[in-house]
Design an enzyme around this catalytic site. Structure first.
Site, PDB file in Angstrom:
ATOM      1  N   GLY A  56      43.707  35.805  55.525  1.00 54.86           N
ATOM      2  CA  GLY A  56      44.275  36.501  54.356  1.00 54.86           C
ATOM      3  C   GLY A  56      44.874  37.794  54.862  1.00 54.86           C
ATOM      4  O   GLY A  56      44.181  38.809  54.941  1.00 54.86           O
TER       5      GLY A  56
ATOM      6  N   VAL B  26      48.229  43.184  52.747  1.00 49.54           N
ATOM      7  CA  VAL B  26      48.071  44.534  53.317  1.00 49.54           C
ATOM      8  C   VAL B  26      46.628  44.860  53.708  1.00 49.54           C
ATOM      9  O   VAL B  26      46.366  45.332  54.820  1.00 49.54           O
ATOM     10  CB  VAL B  26      48.575  45.602  52.316  1.00 49.54           C
ATOM     11  CG1 VAL B  26      48.550  46.976  52.961  1.00 49.54           C
ATOM     12  CG2 VAL B  26      49.953  45.275  51.852  1.00 49.54           C
ATOM     13  N   MET B  27      45.665  44.589  52.792  1.00 47.48           N
ATOM     14  CA  MET B  27      44.271  44.947  53.098  1.00 47.48           C
ATOM     15  C   MET B  27      43.759  44.163  54.313  1.00 47.48           C
ATOM     16  O   MET B  27      43.161  44.723  55.226  1.00 47.48           O
ATOM     17  CB  MET B  27      43.359  44.676  51.893  1.00 47.48           C
ATOM     18  CG  MET B  27      43.488  45.656  50.754  1.00 47.48           C
ATOM     19  SD  MET B  27      42.954  47.314  51.185  1.00 47.48           S
ATOM     20  CE  MET B  27      41.171  47.160  51.186  1.00 47.48           C
TER      21      MET B  27
ATOM     22  N   ASN C 294      46.503  33.011  58.366  1.00 47.09           N
ATOM     23  CA  ASN C 294      47.051  33.187  57.026  1.00 47.09           C
ATOM     24  C   ASN C 294      47.690  31.875  56.602  1.00 47.09           C
ATOM     25  O   ASN C 294      48.201  31.143  57.443  1.00 47.09           O
ATOM     26  CB  ASN C 294      48.094  34.305  57.022  1.00 47.09           C
ATOM     27  CG  ASN C 294      48.427  34.735  55.608  1.00 47.09           C
ATOM     28  OD1 ASN C 294      47.603  35.361  54.943  1.00 47.09           O
ATOM     29  ND2 ASN C 294      49.598  34.378  55.122  1.00 47.09           N
TER      30      ASN C 294
ATOM     31  N   SER D 154      35.930  49.550  50.296  1.00 45.88           N
ATOM     32  CA  SER D 154      36.698  50.506  49.505  1.00 45.88           C
ATOM     33  C   SER D 154      37.502  51.428  50.401  1.00 45.88           C
ATOM     34  O   SER D 154      37.083  51.775  51.497  1.00 45.88           O
ATOM     35  CB  SER D 154      35.773  51.348  48.628  1.00 45.88           C
ATOM     36  OG  SER D 154      36.556  52.305  47.926  1.00 45.88           O
TER      37      SER D 154
ATOM     38  N   GLY E  90      41.262  51.444  49.852  1.00 44.41           N
ATOM     39  CA  GLY E  90      42.675  51.102  49.735  1.00 44.41           C
ATOM     40  C   GLY E  90      43.263  50.774  51.098  1.00 44.41           C
ATOM     41  O   GLY E  90      42.548  50.555  52.069  1.00 44.41           O
TER      42      GLY E  90
ATOM     43  N   LYS F 193      29.761  47.615  44.814  1.00 43.25           N
ATOM     44  CA  LYS F 193      31.205  47.903  44.872  1.00 43.25           C
ATOM     45  C   LYS F 193      31.801  47.890  43.460  1.00 43.25           C
ATOM     46  O   LYS F 193      32.653  48.700  43.117  1.00 43.25           O
ATOM     47  CB  LYS F 193      31.929  46.883  45.762  1.00 43.25           C
ATOM     48  CG  LYS F 193      33.462  47.010  45.760  1.00 43.25           C
ATOM     49  CD  LYS F 193      33.911  48.386  46.184  1.00 43.25           C
ATOM     50  CE  LYS F 193      35.388  48.558  46.491  1.00 43.25           C
ATOM     51  NZ  LYS F 193      36.370  48.139  45.558  1.00 43.25           N
TER      52      LYS F 193
ATOM     53  N   HIS G 209      30.852  51.096  41.948  1.00 44.36           N
ATOM     54  CA  HIS G 209      31.711  52.099  42.600  1.00 44.36           C
ATOM     55  C   HIS G 209      33.054  52.153  41.865  1.00 44.36           C
ATOM     56  O   HIS G 209      33.557  53.223  41.532  1.00 44.36           O
ATOM     57  CB  HIS G 209      31.909  51.732  44.076  1.00 44.36           C
ATOM     58  CG  HIS G 209      33.079  52.407  44.728  1.00 44.36           C
ATOM     59  ND1 HIS G 209      34.391  52.042  44.493  1.00 44.36           N
ATOM     60  CD2 HIS G 209      33.144  53.459  45.588  1.00 44.36           C
ATOM     61  CE1 HIS G 209      35.209  52.820  45.178  1.00 44.36           C
ATOM     62  NE2 HIS G 209      34.478  53.693  45.854  1.00 44.36           N
ATOM     63  N   ASN G 210      33.621  50.983  41.612  1.00 45.83           N
ATOM     64  CA  ASN G 210      34.916  50.954  40.926  1.00 45.83           C
ATOM     65  C   ASN G 210      34.804  51.467  39.500  1.00 45.83           C
ATOM     66  O   ASN G 210      35.709  52.128  38.996  1.00 45.83           O
ATOM     67  CB  ASN G 210      35.483  49.535  40.928  1.00 45.83           C
ATOM     68  CG  ASN G 210      36.114  49.178  42.260  1.00 45.83           C
ATOM     69  OD1 ASN G 210      35.772  49.762  43.283  1.00 45.83           O
ATOM     70  ND2 ASN G 210      37.012  48.223  42.271  1.00 45.83           N
TER      71      ASN G 210
ATOM     72  N   GLU H 240      34.877  55.003  39.741  1.00 46.13           N
ATOM     73  CA  GLU H 240      36.284  55.351  40.041  1.00 46.13           C
ATOM     74  C   GLU H 240      37.088  55.439  38.733  1.00 46.13           C
ATOM     75  O   GLU H 240      37.868  56.379  38.524  1.00 46.13           O
ATOM     76  CB  GLU H 240      36.826  54.265  40.971  1.00 46.13           C
ATOM     77  CG  GLU H 240      38.292  54.304  41.309  1.00 46.13           C
ATOM     78  CD  GLU H 240      38.693  53.072  42.163  1.00 46.13           C
ATOM     79  OE1 GLU H 240      38.036  52.821  43.200  1.00 46.13           O
ATOM     80  OE2 GLU H 240      39.642  52.370  41.785  1.00 46.13           O
TER      81      GLU H 240
ATOM     82  N   ARG I   6      15.977  48.555  10.264  1.00 42.90           N
ATOM     83  CA  ARG I   6      15.756  47.193  10.772  1.00 42.90           C
ATOM     84  C   ARG I   6      14.513  46.588  10.116  1.00 42.90           C
ATOM     85  O   ARG I   6      14.472  45.400   9.787  1.00 42.90           O
ATOM     86  CB  ARG I   6      15.589  47.212  12.298  1.00 42.90           C
ATOM     87  CG  ARG I   6      16.871  47.561  13.046  1.00 42.90           C
ATOM     88  CD  ARG I   6      16.636  47.620  14.550  1.00 42.90           C
ATOM     89  NE  ARG I   6      16.366  46.326  15.124  1.00 42.90           N
ATOM     90  CZ  ARG I   6      15.244  45.989  15.758  1.00 42.90           C
ATOM     91  NH1 ARG I   6      14.285  46.889  15.915  1.00 42.90           N
ATOM     92  NH2 ARG I   6      15.079  44.782  16.233  1.00 42.90           N
TER      93      ARG I   6
HETATM   94  C1  6PG Z   1      38.855  50.657  46.297  1.00 43.69           C
HETATM   95  C2  6PG Z   1      39.559  50.399  44.998  1.00 43.69           C
HETATM   96  C3  6PG Z   1      40.231  49.071  45.025  1.00 43.69           C
HETATM   97  C4  6PG Z   1      41.198  48.871  43.874  1.00 43.69           C
HETATM   98  C5  6PG Z   1      40.480  48.485  42.605  1.00 43.69           C
HETATM   99  C6  6PG Z   1      40.917  49.149  41.376  1.00 43.69           C
HETATM  100  O1  6PG Z   1      37.671  50.925  46.221  1.00 43.69           O
HETATM  101  O2  6PG Z   1      39.506  50.628  47.324  1.00 43.69           O
HETATM  102  O3  6PG Z   1      38.648  50.430  43.945  1.00 43.69           O
HETATM  103  O4  6PG Z   1      39.242  48.106  45.119  1.00 43.69           O
HETATM  104  O5  6PG Z   1      42.030  49.949  43.721  1.00 43.69           O
HETATM  105  O6  6PG Z   1      40.659  47.110  42.530  1.00 43.69           O
HETATM  106  O7  6PG Z   1      41.747  48.330  40.666  1.00 43.69           O
HETATM  107  P1  6PG Z   1      42.185  48.457  39.154  1.00 43.69           P
HETATM  108  O8  6PG Z   1      42.342  49.899  38.810  1.00 43.69           O
HETATM  109  O9  6PG Z   1      43.498  47.747  39.199  1.00 43.69           O
HETATM  110  O10 6PG Z   1      41.181  47.738  38.349  1.00 43.69           O
END
Ligand code: 6PG
Length: 489
Positions: free
Chosen positions: A23, A26-27, A46, A142, A144, A196, A199-200, A203, A459
């Site tokens: 795969g 880019v990542m 790939n 994580s 990017g 993760k 974490h998001n 974020e 209730r």
């Molecule tokens: C990271 C990011 C990465 C991506 C997320 C957010 O930790 O590198 O969180 O995983 O930017 O998928 O995506 P969305 O904002 O599109 O939900």
């Protein structure tokens, strides 16, 4: 030597790659390059060979790569136990690649999924591959594109045994903070992808809070975008120092070449989402954890994208609006304090959710380890993760980050500012859902009594659901439809 034996000998001598990456978007490409730059021989695969060749043509000098075309050739290029990192779009594509790989691999080999997979999928995949003797590691990655190349934060789950073979390799390519790699074994099966996911979610909350801070500077103080950019740049030198605050200044400084306007003013104000924030909130609901900051952030994105509703509602009356703050510098400081306090709430809630998930699935996730590996490489990296790390070092069983001495004092210091910001936003009709709900959460957890007592009474009234009393043990019911006496149930 028989033909079969000579083929095996040949393929074994060709098996020189320490890891394979399949795969190569880019990542995947960037992780492969990062691995190669750290002296590892990397087999590349790939679905379309053009991507593999493009990577080799542009970056072949980064290190030792093995070009392969088919899955069999790819697997054959790997030293045993074979280690393959899958970097494809989460979902069905992951299952398809896993199936192809598993068919070509042998017991003891390791498949790593580095995408943003749903942790329950990871649990399922781990179980089914374990039945076939294969190790499956769901690893949150994580940072990017840039992080993938120069040092991400890596959150691998899966069997502890696989980490023995995989850990040194992953740690070598992870970001390093004070000589400590931003990678550690999180726990069994889906734990890596679960953390993760949270974490998001954090974020999302971080970004929403930053957005509200920006909107208040614009809406309540009438500041030009360029000036707001400088406020964020300045905040990035103190307690709020973080990657997201840093890049906020960058994005706000950007001027659109075509119109000469700030870029932010020509971007359509509808936020996208791929799903990890939504998953975090769904999981929080299932676990019964009030992850309100993250939920507000997910809903704020959904509201922004509800174009039809917004078009129909734009211009609805605001009622009498309150006046703008008169002391600009003081209000900017108030916003800063509100941002910090709300951010602490978002992290506190995220860590609560991780503790609940860990207990539910028996993962034994160490929150202090997470704070450690989130200090660098990842999107939510921030100076204050050092403080979170210290808080968990002092007390690994901390019931909430908000009661850790450092954060307790920091939030108490900013509480007046926080209230001023939330009340000004409401009075001026500026939406600040994450600031507001984070303050309500804080007031909720610190309250001695909550109206939940009334909820229980209601209730009991309509459904005989019973309630507990403050003065004696047991469950009770009032005979609402009869003489309203109380009975023990
Ligand atoms: C990271 C990011 C990465 C991506 C997320 C957010 O930790 O590198 O969180 O995983 O930017 O998928 O995506 P969305 O904002 O599109 O939900």
């Amino acid at each position: 030597m028989t033909d079969a034996a000579s083929t095996t000998a040949q393929s074994d001598s060709a098996a020189r790659a320490q890891i394979g990456v399949t795969g190569l978007a880019v990542m995947g490409s960037n992780i492969a390059r990062n691995l190669a730059r750290h002296g590892h021989t990397v087999a590349l695969h790939n679905r379309s060979i053009a991507k593999t060749d493009a990577l080799l043509e542009k970056h072949g000098d980064d290190g030792d790569f093995v070009r392969t075309e088919t899955i069999e050739e790819f697997v054959g290029a790997l030293q045993r136990p074979r280690r393959v990192l899958i970097m494809v779009k989460a979902g069905d594509a992951t299952d398809a690649v896993i199936e192809e790989l598993a068919a070509a691999m042998e017991p003891g080999d390791i498949i790593i999924d580095g995408g943003n997979a749903l942790y329950t999928d990871t649990i399922r995949r781990e179980r089914s591959l374990a039945d076939r003797g294969l190790h499956f590691v769901g690893a949150g990655i994580s940072g990017g594109e840039e992080g993938a190349l120069n040092g991400p934060s890596i959150m691998p789950g899966g069997p502890a045994e696989s980490y023995k073979s995989l850990g040194p390799l992953l740690e070598s390519i992870a970001a390093q903070v004070d000589g400590v790699p931003c990678c550690t074994h999180i726990g069994p099966d889906g734990s890596g992808h679960f953390v993760k996911m949270v974490h998001n979610g954090i974020e999302y909350a971080d970004m929403q809070l930053i957005g509200e801070a920006y909107d208040l500077m614009r809406g309540a103080l009438g500041m030009p975008v360029a000036e707001i950019a400088e406020v964020f740049a300045e905040w990035n030198t103190g307690d709020l120092e973080s990657y997201l605050v840093e890049i906020t200044a960058e994005v706000l400084r950007q001027v659109d070449a075509e119109t000469g306007k700030p870029l932010v003013d020509v971007i359509v104000d509808e936020a996208g989402q791929k799903g990890t924030g939504r998953w975090t909130v769904k999981s929080a609901l299932d676990l019964g954890i009030p992850t309100t900051g993250i939920a507000e952030a997910v809903f704020a994105r959904a509201l922004s994208s509800s174009r039809a509703t917004r078009d129909a509602a734009v211009g609805l009356a605001s009622g009498a609006l309150g006046a703008a703050p008169t002391d600009k510098a003081a209000f900017i400081n108030d916003i800063k304090a509100a941002l910090y306090a709300s951010k602490v709430v978002a992290y506190a809630q995220g860590f609560d959710q991780i503790a609940a998930g860990s207990a539910e699935y028996g993962w034994d996730v160490h929150p202090g380890d997470l704070a450690t590996i989130w200090r660098g490489g990842c999107i939510i990296r921030a100076q204050f993760l050092n403080r979170i790390r210290e808080a968990y070092q002092e007390n690994p069983a901390l019931p909430s980050l908000l009661v850790a001495p450092y954060f307790k004092a920091a939030v108490e210091d900013g509480i007046d500012s926080w209230r001023r910001v939330v009340s000004t936003a409401a009075a001026m009709g500026i939406p600040a859902p994450a600031f507001g709900s984070s303050l309500a959460y804080y007031d909720g957890i610190r309250a001695e009594r909550l109206p939940a007592a009334l909820t229980q009474g209601l209730r009991d009234f309509f459904g005989a659901h019973t309630y507990r009393r403050v003065d004696k043990p047991g469950a009770f019911h009032t005979l609402w439809g009869e003489d309203r006496s109380e009975v023990e149930s």
